[in-house]
Design a protein around this motif. Sequence first.
Motif, PDB file in Angstrom:
ATOM      1  N   GLU A 105       0.859  -1.185   0.000  1.00  0.00           N
ATOM      2  CA  GLU A 105       0.000   0.000   0.000  1.00  0.00           C
ATOM      3  C   GLU A 105       0.895   1.234   0.000  1.00  0.00           C
ATOM      4  N   ALA A 106       0.576   2.171  -0.876  1.00  0.00           N
ATOM      5  CA  ALA A 106       1.315   3.431  -0.923  1.00  0.00           C
ATOM      6  C   ALA A 106       0.657   4.402   0.051  1.00  0.00           C
ATOM      7  N   LEU A 107       1.438   4.919   0.986  1.00  0.00           N
ATOM      8  CA  LEU A 107       0.896   5.856   1.983  1.00  0.00           C
ATOM      9  C   LEU A 107       1.667   7.168   1.873  1.00  0.00           C
ATOM     10  N   ALA A 108       0.927   8.256   1.786  1.00  0.00           N
ATOM     11  CA  ALA A 108       1.561   9.555   1.522  1.00  0.00           C
ATOM     12  C   ALA A 108       2.368  10.036   2.726  1.00  0.00           C
ATOM     13  N   ARG A 109       3.552  10.528   2.462  1.00  0.00           N
ATOM     14  CA  ARG A 109       4.393  11.142   3.485  1.00  0.00           C
ATOM     15  C   ARG A 109       4.887  12.486   2.966  1.00  0.00           C
ATOM     16  N   TRP A 110       4.893  13.462   3.846  1.00  0.00           N
ATOM     17  CA  TRP A 110       5.397  14.800   3.491  1.00  0.00           C
ATOM     18  C   TRP A 110       6.830  14.903   4.000  1.00  0.00           C
ATOM     19  N   ARG A 111       7.766  15.045   3.059  1.00  0.00           N
ATOM     20  CA  ARG A 111       9.163  15.221   3.478  1.00  0.00           C
ATOM     21  C   ARG A 111       9.365  16.715   3.724  1.00  0.00           C
ATOM     22  N   HIS A 112       9.011  17.143   4.921  1.00  0.00           N
ATOM     23  CA  HIS A 112       9.003  18.571   5.242  1.00  0.00           C
ATOM     24  C   HIS A 112      10.426  19.067   5.482  1.00  0.00           C
ATOM     25  N   PRO A 113      10.803  20.199   4.843  1.00  0.00           N
ATOM     26  CA  PRO A 113      12.188  20.665   4.968  1.00  0.00           C
ATOM     27  C   PRO A 113      12.610  20.955   6.416  1.00  0.00           C
ATOM     28  N   GLU A 114      11.658  21.324   7.280  1.00  0.00           N
ATOM     29  CA  GLU A 114      12.034  21.596   8.682  1.00  0.00           C
ATOM     30  C   GLU A 114      11.618  20.481   9.631  1.00  0.00           C
ATOM     31  N   HIS A 115      10.408  19.955   9.424  1.00  0.00           N
ATOM     32  CA  HIS A 115       9.874  19.028  10.412  1.00  0.00           C
ATOM     33  C   HIS A 115      10.156  17.564  10.110  1.00  0.00           C
ATOM     34  N   GLY A 116      10.833  17.291   9.016  1.00  0.00           N
ATOM     35  CA  GLY A 116      11.101  15.894   8.673  1.00  0.00           C
ATOM     36  C   GLY A 116       9.861  15.231   8.101  1.00  0.00           C
ATOM     37  N   ILE A 117       9.732  13.930   8.355  1.00  0.00           N
ATOM     38  CA  ILE A 117       8.623  13.179   7.759  1.00  0.00           C
ATOM     39  C   ILE A 117       7.321  13.459   8.511  1.00  0.00           C
ATOM     40  N   VAL A 118       6.319  13.912   7.775  1.00  0.00           N
ATOM     41  CA  VAL A 118       5.031  14.236   8.395  1.00  0.00           C
ATOM     42  C   VAL A 118       3.980  13.209   7.940  1.00  0.00           C
ATOM     43  N   ALA A 119       3.208  12.707   8.904  1.00  0.00           N
ATOM     44  CA  ALA A 119       2.206  11.669   8.635  1.00  0.00           C
ATOM     45  C   ALA A 119       0.930  12.264   8.006  1.00  0.00           C
ATOM     46  N   PRO A 120       0.131  11.418   7.327  1.00  0.00           N
ATOM     47  CA  PRO A 120      -1.021  11.910   6.562  1.00  0.00           C
ATOM     48  C   PRO A 120      -2.076  12.665   7.361  1.00  0.00           C
ATOM     49  N   TYR A 121      -2.248  12.314   8.642  1.00  0.00           N
ATOM     50  CA  TYR A 121      -3.334  12.985   9.371  1.00  0.00           C
ATOM     51  C   TYR A 121      -3.121  14.494   9.442  1.00  0.00           C
ATOM     52  N   ALA A 122      -1.884  14.942   9.215  1.00  0.00           N
ATOM     53  CA  ALA A 122      -1.598  16.374   9.295  1.00  0.00           C
ATOM     54  C   ALA A 122      -1.926  17.123   8.000  1.00  0.00           C
ATOM     55  N   PHE A 123      -2.247  16.390   6.921  1.00  0.00           N
ATOM     56  CA  PHE A 123      -2.550  17.113   5.675  1.00  0.00           C
ATOM     57  C   PHE A 123      -3.738  16.546   4.894  1.00  0.00           C
ATOM     58  N   ILE A 124      -4.010  15.234   4.992  1.00  0.00           N
ATOM     59  CA  ILE A 124      -5.096  14.651   4.183  1.00  0.00           C
ATOM     60  C   ILE A 124      -6.471  15.246   4.550  1.00  0.00           C
TER      61      ILE A 124
END
Length: 396
Positions: free
Chosen positions: A176-195
């Motif tokens: 399963e492909a799960l979206a991750r945000w590679r945030h320049p300051e906060h590192g890897i951000v999980a989907p609940y923070a943007f979906i």
Amino acid sequence: MATAYGLVALIIDDHPFQRSYLKRILLKLSALEIYEAENGVEALSILKTAPKVDIIISDLDMPEMDGIEFMRHLASGYQSPSVIISSATESSLIASVEKMALEYGVKLLGIIDKPVDLKKLCLLFDKHHEKKAPRSALNNTFFDLKSILAAVDNDEFEPHFQPKVELATGRVVGCEALARWRHPEHGIVAPYAFIPLLETSKQIDELTIKMIKKSAEACKQWHEEGLIISVSVNLSLVSLTDTTIVDRITSMVKDVGLEPRYVTFEITETAAMTEVASSLEILTRLRMRGFGLSVDDYGTGYSSLKQLTRVPFSELKIDQGFVSGCSHNNTSGSIVESSVQMASKLNLCSVAEGVEALEEWDFLKAIKCDLAQGYLIARPMSNNNFTDFCKAAIKP
Ligand code: C2E
Ligand code: CA
Ligand code: CA
């Protein structure tokens, strides 16, 4: 077992065997990215260019620059990762290494004997997480819609992949492909923070398209390396109002050179029960083009059999809320078992998600569930680590 989840690690050892042994352990523990160096000099140059390294596992006795000198240089650098020393050195030396690390201000988590014992390593990782606890709270940071959309434009999102394994054979057959945000300051951000924000503002389409494209490209690359694996992508139903989306998706996947049958779209049960005709039309058309369709979070939406058969699904994913504890809780166990039976009658592939314990695996295997996905097997991981995981899994 996934104590290295999301961590970027650097292994320093002059013996290739020790490096690959540690790498395999870290992959099992779901490290995000793993770098390797033969000695301190190489490690320092990696640290200059690599993204933030969280943990270093270093040997002490190495040619060129040994572990002691390396720690001195590390202390003066701008990265300050946690350090674990793995060494065959006798205990008298160890006390002085500890003292020295303390004086240099290096965050030494501990020293372990070679060959590295998995349990001891996990305990040291726990120590790292304890120290980092205030920083991980950053993952709760609130992001506004504007910054999320800018990040989508800036291509800061990437799929991480979690394996789906056939219970009967233990083979990895999909992911399963799960979206991750590679945030320049906060590192890897999980989907609940943007979906949720993208969904409620009905602006999730661009992310969806990018996730499908990157997942299809990754899947094509696995096939080229001899790993015949399918990929599932989450589809938000708010994406399904524009009827041209099917053509866009189909040509995108075909342009990558991948057959649609290797791509499945997961739609939550609640969303799939929609009465909106255009959504049903889109789902049906996707299936007609050869894509797989999966009912996600099954069991949370109270759908009737009739509703389920309205859309031509190919897979049923049983929600983790029922899978968790299914082996000892009679109610969950019965729900999981009847869902698997129903899937089989409807000719759907049954998938249990959120499998965390061996007893759950055994239960699911006994009731003939087709596939399992969950932390017991592996956490979602970057494409590189997922590819290595699959290659290691097929080795005799
Ligand atoms: P989901 O589709 O139900 O995905 C499964 C979630 O369960 C993932 O969380 C996964 O990391 C987590 N998980 C997997 N195995 C286990 C386990 O053994 N135990 C536990 N406790 N959790 C497990 P994640 O990655 O945080 O994703 C959360 C949700 O965000 C997903 O739930 C999905 O609804 C949504 N999402 C993720 N990526 C996308 C995307 O690209 N598009 C859309 N529309 N939604 C997405
Ligand atoms: Ca899903
Ligand atoms: Ca799910």
